[in-house]
Design an enzyme around this catalytic site. Structure first.
Site, PDB file in Angstrom:
ATOM      1  CB  CYS A   1      -7.046   2.385  -1.835  1.00  0.00           C
ATOM      2  SG  CYS A   1      -7.830   0.896  -1.045  1.00  0.00           S
TER       3      CYS A   1
ATOM      4  CB  CYS B   1     -10.286   3.993  -0.877  1.00  0.00           C
ATOM      5  SG  CYS B   1      -9.716   3.860   0.829  1.00  0.00           S
TER       6      CYS B   1
ATOM      7  CG  ASP C   1     -13.548 -11.748  -3.793  1.00  0.00           C
ATOM      8  OD1 ASP C   1     -12.598 -11.485  -2.775  1.00  0.00           O
ATOM      9  OD2 ASP C   1     -12.928 -11.973  -4.995  1.00  0.00           O
TER      10      ASP C   1
ATOM     11  CG  HIS D   1      -6.602   3.408   3.193  1.00  0.00           C
ATOM     12  ND1 HIS D   1      -6.626   2.491   2.077  1.00  0.00           N
ATOM     13  CD2 HIS D   1      -5.188   3.253   3.531  1.00  0.00           C
ATOM     14  CE1 HIS D   1      -5.422   2.051   1.804  1.00  0.00           C
ATOM     15  NE2 HIS D   1      -4.522   2.471   2.618  1.00  0.00           N
TER      16      HIS D   1
ATOM     17  CG  ASN E   1      -4.930 -13.639   2.728  1.00  0.00           C
ATOM     18  OD1 ASN E   1      -4.488 -14.444   3.270  1.00  0.00           O
ATOM     19  ND2 ASN E   1      -5.415 -13.429   1.669  1.00  0.00           N
TER      20      ASN E   1
ATOM     21  N   GLY F   1       0.285 -13.289   0.935  1.00  0.00           N
ATOM     22  CA  GLY F   1      -0.395 -13.039  -0.436  1.00  0.00           C
ATOM     23  C   GLY F   1      -1.598 -12.093  -0.607  1.00  0.00           C
TER      24      GLY F   1
ATOM     25  CG  HIS G   1      -9.064  -0.792   2.387  1.00  0.00           C
ATOM     26  ND1 HIS G   1      -9.433   0.645   1.961  1.00  0.00           N
ATOM     27  CD2 HIS G   1      -9.788  -1.205   3.420  1.00  0.00           C
ATOM     28  CE1 HIS G   1     -10.255   1.129   2.890  1.00  0.00           C
ATOM     29  NE2 HIS G   1     -10.703  -0.164   3.723  1.00  0.00           N
TER      30      HIS G   1
ATOM     31  CG  HIS H   1      -9.166  -7.607   2.221  1.00  0.00           C
ATOM     32  ND1 HIS H   1      -8.383  -6.578   2.061  1.00  0.00           N
ATOM     33  CD2 HIS H   1      -9.132  -8.700   1.698  1.00  0.00           C
ATOM     34  CE1 HIS H   1      -7.487  -7.499   1.326  1.00  0.00           C
ATOM     35  NE2 HIS H   1      -7.885  -8.793   1.175  1.00  0.00           N
TER      36      HIS H   1
END
Ligand code: 5GP
Ligand code: ZN
Length: 114
Positions: free
Chosen positions: A4, A7, A30, A46, A87, A93, A98, A100
């Site tokens: 991930c 992670c 981002d 997670h 999302n 999409g 994980h 967010h």
């Protein structure tokens, strides 16, 4: 979770521009911003997506929203406004599995879907 990306960011194996961190939550910029301010808030635990949260995670998710508010105040974007997006799954999409929370701000944001 071994493979991930988020992670790995939490563990410091992938670098990130951190905005906030405590023992339960990490916020970082981002890599491909969709607005002048684009910060991701994630639980360090997670959780694959919103649908995978359990009753036990309710306080954690509430805390994430409180931290978003704190960061928004620090960045002085309460006046102009901001958007928070989660999302969940393929129709939305979701690319990184994980959980967010996208915080978007700093300009007039794109068309509202709802
Ligand atoms: P999603 O489409 O799953 O809701 O959003 C995933 C977000 O994670 C995207 O906006 C993407 O730009 C961001 N992202 C993916 N990989 C990385 C990375 O390695 N570092 C950072 N900082 N952001 C990432
Ligand atoms: Zn993860």
């Amino acid at each position: 979770m071994e493979d991930c990306i988020f992670c790995k960011i939490i563990k410091g194996e992938i670098p990130s521009e951190k905005v906030y961190e405590d023992d339960e939550i990490l916020a970082f910029k981002d890599i491909n911003p969709a607005a002048p301010i684009h910060i991701l808030f994630i639980p360090k635990k997670h959780i694959e997506s919103l649908i995978h949260m359990s009753k036990k995670d309710e306080a954690l998710i509430g805390k994430i929203y409180s931290k978003i508010n704190e960061v928004v105040e620090k960045l002085e974007i309460t006046q102009n406004g901001f958007r928070v997006i989660v999302n969940c799954g393929k129709d939305a999409g979701q690319e990184v599995m994980h959980l967010h929370f996208h915080l978007l701000a700093g300009a007039k944001l794109g068309p509202k879907l709802v």
